[in-house]
Design a protein around this motif. Structure first.
Motif, PDB file in Angstrom:
ATOM      1  N   ARG A 111      -6.609   2.816   3.918  1.00 10.18           N
ATOM      2  CA  ARG A 111      -7.404   1.595   3.865  1.00 10.18           C
ATOM      3  C   ARG A 111      -8.880   1.953   3.973  1.00 10.18           C
ATOM      4  O   ARG A 111      -9.276   2.704   4.875  1.00 10.18           O
TER       5      ARG A 111
ATOM      6  N   GLN B  19      -3.001  -7.427   2.893  1.00 14.43           N
ATOM      7  CA  GLN B  19      -2.072  -7.049   1.828  1.00 14.43           C
ATOM      8  C   GLN B  19      -2.768  -7.017   0.466  1.00 14.43           C
ATOM      9  O   GLN B  19      -3.755  -7.725   0.254  1.00 14.43           O
ATOM     10  N   PRO B  20      -2.257  -6.198  -0.461  1.00 17.86           N
ATOM     11  CA  PRO B  20      -2.836  -6.173  -1.819  1.00 17.86           C
ATOM     12  C   PRO B  20      -2.761  -7.554  -2.461  1.00 17.86           C
ATOM     13  O   PRO B  20      -1.749  -8.253  -2.351  1.00 17.86           O
TER      14      PRO B  20
ATOM     15  N   ILE C 177       0.850  -1.188   0.000  1.00 17.89           N
ATOM     16  CA  ILE C 177       0.000   0.000   0.000  1.00 17.89           C
ATOM     17  C   ILE C 177       0.885   1.237   0.000  1.00 17.89           C
ATOM     18  O   ILE C 177       1.847   1.332   0.770  1.00 17.89           O
TER      19      ILE C 177
ATOM     20  N   LEU D   2      -7.704  -5.987  -0.963  1.00 20.09           N
ATOM     21  CA  LEU D   2      -6.772  -6.497   0.036  1.00 20.09           C
ATOM     22  C   LEU D   2      -7.219  -7.879   0.488  1.00 20.09           C
ATOM     23  O   LEU D   2      -8.412  -8.194   0.480  1.00 20.09           O
TER      24      LEU D   2
END
Length: 454
Positions: free
Chosen positions: A112, A155-156, A106, A137
């Motif tokens: 977020r 996490q992506p 990110i 995510l």
């Protein structure tokens, strides 16, 4: 004259409130085809000037505010894009407003957020992003991370740029079929001693006719994914009893290989109902070594274990009546496989799909829930920001802990009902028109008072 002023102010507040309501309706209509959009209502509250007693307050007009029905479920429609997702039930997709492509994390300037807009697709860098550019995510395959406090560790999700899945060696082979209870068992025939014409004793003979023998060729792969055919011979040795062992093998087409078996026969037994009794677990038949016929150099040695039960523990081979039939075999190994696509499973896990139905997990797509959905703050892009009023984000696996289920190849449509919006628009227009009459009528009354001077 003070009452006239109050009437004017009240009329103006009414016009402002109806203007706000029209703005809400306009936004709803504008987003009638926005994926994951939640329509809003206008909520009206009266304004009162305080008095000396509880009943002496004088009405001073009205104020309108917008109320978004954020927890309303939209209709799910089928999408032809496998990376379009929807949530059936409570919760939101976690997203990031921007990704640093260099690090795959990110971006420092990003935040977020959560959204119901699941129109994701794979961008040029392999990340799953929706039409606003927000990156989905998740939880990378092989890791865990749910519950409160897990939101900031998501996490992506990046889809690996894999077009071919490398071959893997066979470690287990499962045989399927029926070994007939009616097949012949070994029969031993003994003849008595006899005497020839000269009075000599001719010893009797003992002859054994072997039981039914079946051969099956099973495919096994070496570490490079190269296929070999292993020959397994099954022989009936007694009622409801068979032995299985390696008796040879062949290499890939076009190769000249010699197969040498080091066999460890195993015994299969069945009960009177034809159900497998032994073996109860995967077992070894030994190994088959392949060497180059010309040079004698070892090419591959294969020694997969054999199983006669499926993943659920149900027997795949029986000892019923009727004809024997070794109908097939499966193995956990495979040759190189081409990619066929990606999809999300019923467990909310995103998989890469390869030929032969082979699936490789990429990441779990979680569903984020809140104690108070209405405490979320709306931001552009059909997304929401976590606030103190919403409570902490709780990360759940799909369809667990009351969270909704992630649906693949689905999109959640806008909750806007155009028929309702047009009906409310007529009411709002009439309300605005009536409020304007308060202003014009009060103005006319003030003119009458002013004319009393003449």
């Amino acid at each position: 004259m003070m009452s006239f002023s109050k009437a004017l102010i009240t009329g103006v507040t009414a016009m402002n409130a109806q203007s706000t309501a029209m703005g809400v309706l306009s936004n709803n209509i504008a987003n009638s085809r926005t994926v994951g959009f939640k329509d809003s209502d206008s909520r009206f509250s009266d304004l009162v000037n305080g008095g000396k007693s509880s009943n002496s307050g004088v009405g001073s007009g009205v104020v309108a505010s917008q109320f978004s029905r954020i927890d309303q479920q939209g209709i799910l429609s089928t999408s032809y894009t496998s990376t379009n997702f929807a949530i059936a039930g409570r919760g939101f997709f976690p997203v990031a407003s921007a990704i640093d492509n260099a690090t795959g994390q990110i971006a420092n300037t990003a935040e977020r957020l959560v959204t119901r807009a699941g129109d994701f697709s794979v961008d040029k860098n392999g990340f799953l992003v929706n039409s606003k550019g927000f990156a989905l995510l998740g939880i990378p395959a092989g890791t865990t991370g749910t519950g409160g406090g897990a939101f900031n560790s998501l996490q992506p999700i990046k889809v690996p740029a894999t077009t071919v899945l490398a071959g893997t060696a066979s470690t287990s082979i499962t045989l399927t079929g029926n070994l007939s209870a009616a097949d012949a068992v070994p029969v031993t025939t003994t003849t008595a001693d006899t005497t020839d014409a000269n009075g000599n004793v001719v010893p009797g003979t003992t002859t054994t006719t072997p039981g039914t023998t079946l051969k099956s060729s099973v495919t096994a792969y070496d570490a490079t994914g190269t296929p070999y055919a292993l020959e397994v011979t099954l022989t009936k040795t007694a009622p409801q009893t068979w032995t299985a062992q390696y008796t040879g093998g062949t290499g890939p087409d076009g190769t000249s290989l010699t197969a040498t078996t080091t066999s460890t026969p195993i015994t299969l037994t069945f009960d009177s109902n034809g159900q497998l009794v032994t073996p109860t677990a995967a077992t070894s038949l030994g190994s088959v070594a392949f060497t180059n016929t010309a040079t004698g150099a070892t090419v591959a040695t294969l020694s997969p274990s054999f199983s006669f039960k499926d993943a659920a523990g149900k027997s795949t081979i029986t000892g019923m009546g009727g004809a024997s039939n070794l109908s097939g075999s499966t193995t956990d190994g495979h040759g190189p496989l081409g990619i066929a696509g990606i999809e999300v499973g019923d467990d909310g896990v995103l998989y890469q799909i390869f030929d032969q139905g082979k699936r490789v997990a990429v990441a779990s797509i979680p569903v984020v829930t809140f104690v108070n959905d209405y405490g979320l703050e709306s931001v552009s892009g059909t997304a929401y920001r976590v606030t103190a009023n919403s409570g902490d984000a709780v990360v759940n696996a799909s369809d667990t802990n009351g969270a909704g289920k992630v649906m693949g190849a689905q999109l959640e449509q806008s909750t806007v009902d155009l028929a309702d919006q047009f009906t409310d628009m007529i009411v709002t227009q009439r309300g605005y028109q009536a409020a304007s009459k308060i202003v014009t009528t009060t103005d006319a009354m003030i003119e009458i008072v002013r004319d009393l001077k003449n």
